[in-house]
Design an enzyme around this catalytic site. Structure first.
Site, PDB file in Angstrom:
ATOM      1  N   HIS A   1     -43.447  -6.498  13.211  1.00 54.68           N
ATOM      2  CA  HIS A   1     -44.183  -5.240  13.412  1.00 54.68           C
ATOM      3  C   HIS A   1     -43.872  -4.705  14.808  1.00 54.68           C
ATOM      4  O   HIS A   1     -43.815  -5.481  15.770  1.00 54.68           O
ATOM      5  CB  HIS A   1     -45.683  -5.494  13.270  1.00 54.68           C
ATOM      6  CG  HIS A   1     -46.518  -4.310  13.628  1.00 54.68           C
ATOM      7  ND1 HIS A   1     -46.726  -3.262  12.762  1.00 54.68           N
ATOM      8  CD2 HIS A   1     -47.185  -4.002  14.770  1.00 54.68           C
ATOM      9  CE1 HIS A   1     -47.490  -2.363  13.346  1.00 54.68           C
ATOM     10  NE2 HIS A   1     -47.797  -2.787  14.568  1.00 54.68           N
TER      11      HIS A   1
ATOM     12  N   ASP B   1     -12.214  -0.642  -7.809  1.00 52.23           N
ATOM     13  CA  ASP B   1     -12.460   0.547  -8.621  1.00 52.23           C
ATOM     14  C   ASP B   1     -11.517   0.679  -9.804  1.00 52.23           C
ATOM     15  O   ASP B   1     -11.744   1.520 -10.676  1.00 52.23           O
ATOM     16  CB  ASP B   1     -12.355   1.808  -7.757  1.00 52.23           C
ATOM     17  CG  ASP B   1     -13.557   1.991  -6.851  1.00 52.23           C
ATOM     18  OD1 ASP B   1     -14.452   1.125  -6.864  1.00 52.23           O
ATOM     19  OD2 ASP B   1     -13.602   2.995  -6.121  1.00 52.23           O
TER      20      ASP B   1
ATOM     21  N   SER C   1     -24.378  14.922 -10.110  1.00 52.84           N
ATOM     22  CA  SER C   1     -25.399  14.535  -9.133  1.00 52.84           C
ATOM     23  C   SER C   1     -25.467  13.034  -8.945  1.00 52.84           C
ATOM     24  O   SER C   1     -26.529  12.478  -8.660  1.00 52.84           O
ATOM     25  CB  SER C   1     -26.782  15.053  -9.564  1.00 52.84           C
ATOM     26  OG  SER C   1     -27.268  14.313 -10.678  1.00 52.84           O
TER      27      SER C   1
ATOM     28  N   ALA D   1     -23.888   9.684  -6.682  1.00 52.32           N
ATOM     29  CA  ALA D   1     -23.907   9.476  -5.232  1.00 52.32           C
ATOM     30  C   ALA D   1     -22.958  10.424  -4.504  1.00 52.32           C
ATOM     31  O   ALA D   1     -23.330  11.019  -3.485  1.00 52.32           O
ATOM     32  CB  ALA D   1     -23.560   8.025  -4.913  1.00 52.32           C
ATOM     33  N   ILE D   2     -21.733  10.589  -5.017  1.00 52.62           N
ATOM     34  CA  ILE D   2     -20.759  11.441  -4.320  1.00 52.62           C
ATOM     35  C   ILE D   2     -21.234  12.889  -4.297  1.00 52.62           C
ATOM     36  O   ILE D   2     -21.228  13.548  -3.251  1.00 52.62           O
ATOM     37  CB  ILE D   2     -19.376  11.324  -4.983  1.00 52.62           C
ATOM     38  CG1 ILE D   2     -18.812   9.918  -4.793  1.00 52.62           C
ATOM     39  CG2 ILE D   2     -18.407  12.355  -4.399  1.00 52.62           C
ATOM     40  CD1 ILE D   2     -17.520   9.660  -5.549  1.00 52.62           C
TER      41      ILE D   2
ATOM     42  N   GLU E   1       0.859  -1.200   0.000  1.00 55.63           N
ATOM     43  CA  GLU E   1       0.000   0.000   0.000  1.00 55.63           C
ATOM     44  C   GLU E   1       0.886   1.239   0.000  1.00 55.63           C
ATOM     45  O   GLU E   1       1.844   1.324   0.767  1.00 55.63           O
ATOM     46  CB  GLU E   1      -0.912   0.005   1.223  1.00 55.63           C
ATOM     47  CG  GLU E   1      -1.655   1.296   1.490  1.00 55.63           C
ATOM     48  CD  GLU E   1      -2.537   1.765   0.335  1.00 55.63           C
ATOM     49  OE1 GLU E   1      -2.540   2.979   0.057  1.00 55.63           O
ATOM     50  OE2 GLU E   1      -3.203   0.901  -0.288  1.00 55.63           O
ATOM     51  N   ARG E   2       0.559   2.200  -0.842  1.00 60.71           N
ATOM     52  CA  ARG E   2       1.430   3.367  -0.955  1.00 60.71           C
ATOM     53  C   ARG E   2       1.071   4.502  -0.005  1.00 60.71           C
ATOM     54  O   ARG E   2       1.871   5.394   0.231  1.00 60.71           O
ATOM     55  CB  ARG E   2       1.415   3.891  -2.395  1.00 60.71           C
ATOM     56  CG  ARG E   2       0.118   4.531  -2.838  1.00 60.71           C
ATOM     57  CD  ARG E   2       0.219   5.047  -4.250  1.00 60.71           C
ATOM     58  NE  ARG E   2      -1.026   5.670  -4.693  1.00 60.71           N
ATOM     59  CZ  ARG E   2      -1.201   6.167  -5.916  1.00 60.71           C
ATOM     60  NH1 ARG E   2      -0.228   6.105  -6.797  1.00 60.71           N
ATOM     61  NH2 ARG E   2      -2.351   6.719  -6.237  1.00 60.71           N
TER      62      ARG E   2
ATOM     63  N   ILE F   1      -8.982   4.523  -0.060  1.00 60.54           N
ATOM     64  CA  ILE F   1      -9.838   5.707  -0.119  1.00 60.54           C
ATOM     65  C   ILE F   1     -11.093   5.508   0.719  1.00 60.54           C
ATOM     66  O   ILE F   1     -11.525   6.403   1.450  1.00 60.54           O
ATOM     67  CB  ILE F   1     -10.205   6.030  -1.585  1.00 60.54           C
ATOM     68  CG1 ILE F   1      -8.974   6.512  -2.355  1.00 60.54           C
ATOM     69  CG2 ILE F   1     -11.314   7.079  -1.646  1.00 60.54           C
ATOM     70  CD1 ILE F   1      -8.392   7.811  -1.835  1.00 60.54           C
TER      71      ILE F   1
END
Length: 464
Positions: A443, A310, A181, A183-184, A35-36, A42
């Site tokens: 319920h 991603d 517009s 989600a982010i 990992e850098r 993120i």
């Protein structure tokens, strides 16, 4: 000091990479995760978790402002943005540290540095202490993505922000422009509107939340407008004139160009996969529109090299990345693959009101040739929603009229991001509308609306 050779090397420690590494270790593999920047990627550090922490603060403020509706007295509730951010950053740090603990618990070796594929299973890692080479026959690329920068609208960290700037803001926006517009964009618009900013959203498509069911998006827009937000749909930001204390945006709309002044702009126009500097081109790993191309099992086409999360095709969601990480670890260990089906991945947007969905929208189902049964149930017909003071919202279900298959489910309202998983499980188990109608929902709960929506699709709703 890391060894030289591993059964599995993972590049990236986000929700795809760290989960892949842990699952590989659980299966008896020797695993190195490189990992850098931050363990957790993120999502844990600058995405999913810190944004939800900030949105929760806005939600609590909103409830405090409505205290009289609940028979309570809270005098003049206000917010402290610096304190909100401090809490958010502390939560992100806690979870990032938690990944380190999980690595130690599962005997995953971690290494902080920049990785580059050198062929023949070799990975060259540049760390603060120098350069070393490690090797594995199985390499998983999980390098994630970053905010897309549009020429002329680039973030500068001062008046024009990416999501990262918005999570550690240099000032509090009073007049905020959000470009995009999805989600982010909508989550940041909802947060800053919730703490008092005057928010304008520009969307290039003909409606906001273009990935959502059109009916749900319409209800969301109505709620946001009632909260004071302004929208330009089918429009684009043609340019930004930057000053020390303001930004003048040129917005190209169907009615012509408008020039509006803001003190802050958030650009939320998509993401770009982190594919640079990895040596992909030299290995002939195919890149399509800034993302690595893979098959359904996340194989890149080069033996022993996989890509997840991603950095590959969407949907770009942490839970999809994690599932892909588990699948790839199982493949490497010789277990049966369980490919991710994009249409079975739920999407959640944590604005106010929340939005959640899975499967086909009504329009997509019609386009695919299905004859449909559509069910709807409003929050105002549910006792728990009324008791919570959250009577605005709707649950919509889409069934195939011939097979009774649940094709899609779409929700807007309080806590729908928690409810949607019920339909995800139903789809996975191939439950029909009849199965869901015969299921007893407790319920009083919000989940009863899920039942009623299914009943409505079959002309059997009780409470509307």
């Amino acid at each position: 000091m890391p060894e030289d050779t591993y059964d599995m090397i993972v590049i990236g420690a986000g929700p795809g990479g760290y989960v892949a590494a842990i699952r590989g270790a659980q299966l008896g593999l020797s695993v190195l995760c490189i990992e850098r920047e931050h363990l957790g990627g993120i999502c844990l550090n600058w995405g999913c978790i810190p944004t939800k922490a900030m949105l929760r603060s806005a939600e609590v403020l909103h409830l405090a402002q409505r205290a009289k509706q609940f028979g309570l007295t809270i005098a003049d509730p206000t917010h402290d943005l610096a304190a909100i951010v401090k809490r958010s950053r502390a939560i992100a740090k806690q979870l990032s540290n938690g990944v380190g603990y999980l690595f130690r618990k599962n005997k995953v070796t971690s290494l902080m540095g920049e990785a580059r594929l050198a062929g023949d299973g070799q990975v060259v890692v540049t760390t603060k202490d120098g350069v070393q080479t490690v090797r594995s026959d199985n390499i998983v690329i999980a390098t994630g993505a970053r905010a897309r920068q549009v020429p002329g609208l680039e973030a500068d960290g001062k008046r024009v922000w990416t999501y990262k700037d918005a999570l550690a803001p240099p000032h509090e926006p009073k007049r905020l422009l959000v470009i995009g517009s999805g989600a982010i964009g909508i989550e940041f618009a909802s947060f800053y509107n919730g703490i008092g900013a005057d928010v304008t959203v520009v969307e290039v498509m003909d409606r906001i939340l273009p990935a959502e069911d059109a009916e749900i998006a319409g209800l969301a827009k109505k709620a946001f407008v009632k909260q004071g937000m302004t929208f330009f749909e089918g429009a684009k930001v043609a340019g930004l004139e930057r000053h020390d204390d303001k930004v003048i945006a040129r917005i190209d709309t169907a009615d012509g160009v408008q020039e509006l002044e803001f003190d802050t702009v958030i650009s939320a126009v998509g993401i770009v996969g982190n594919v640079e500097g990895l040596g992909l081109e030299e290995l002939n790993i195919k890149i399509d529109r800034d993302h690595i191309s893979t098959d359904a099992c996340c194989r890149t086409g080069v033996d022993g090299i996989y890509a997840i999360g991603d950095v590959v095709a969407g949907p770009w969601l942490a839970h999809k990345a994690s599932h892909e990480g588990v699948m790839v670890a199982d493949l490497i260990a010789g277990n049966q693959a369980h490919p991710v089906k994009p249409e079975s991945i739920a999407g959640c947007t944590y604005c106010n009101p929340q939005i959640a969905s899975v499967g086909l929208t009504e329009a997509q189902a019609k386009e695919a040739g299905h004859a449909l049964r559509i069910g709807r149930f409003p929050f105002q017909g549910n006792g728990k929603a009324i008791a919570l003071g959250e009577a605005q919202g709707m649950i919509k279900t889409v069934f195939d009229a011939k097979t009774d298959e649940l094709l899609g489910a779409h929700m807007i309202g309080a806590e729908v991001t928690e409810l949607i998983q019920g339909y995800v499980v139903g789809q996975k188990l191939e439950a029909t509308g009849q199965d869901l109608m015969e299921t007893v929902f407790p319920h009083p709960t919000l989940s009863e609306m899920m039942h009623e929506s299914v009943l409505d699709a079959h002309d059997r709703a009780i409470h509307i």
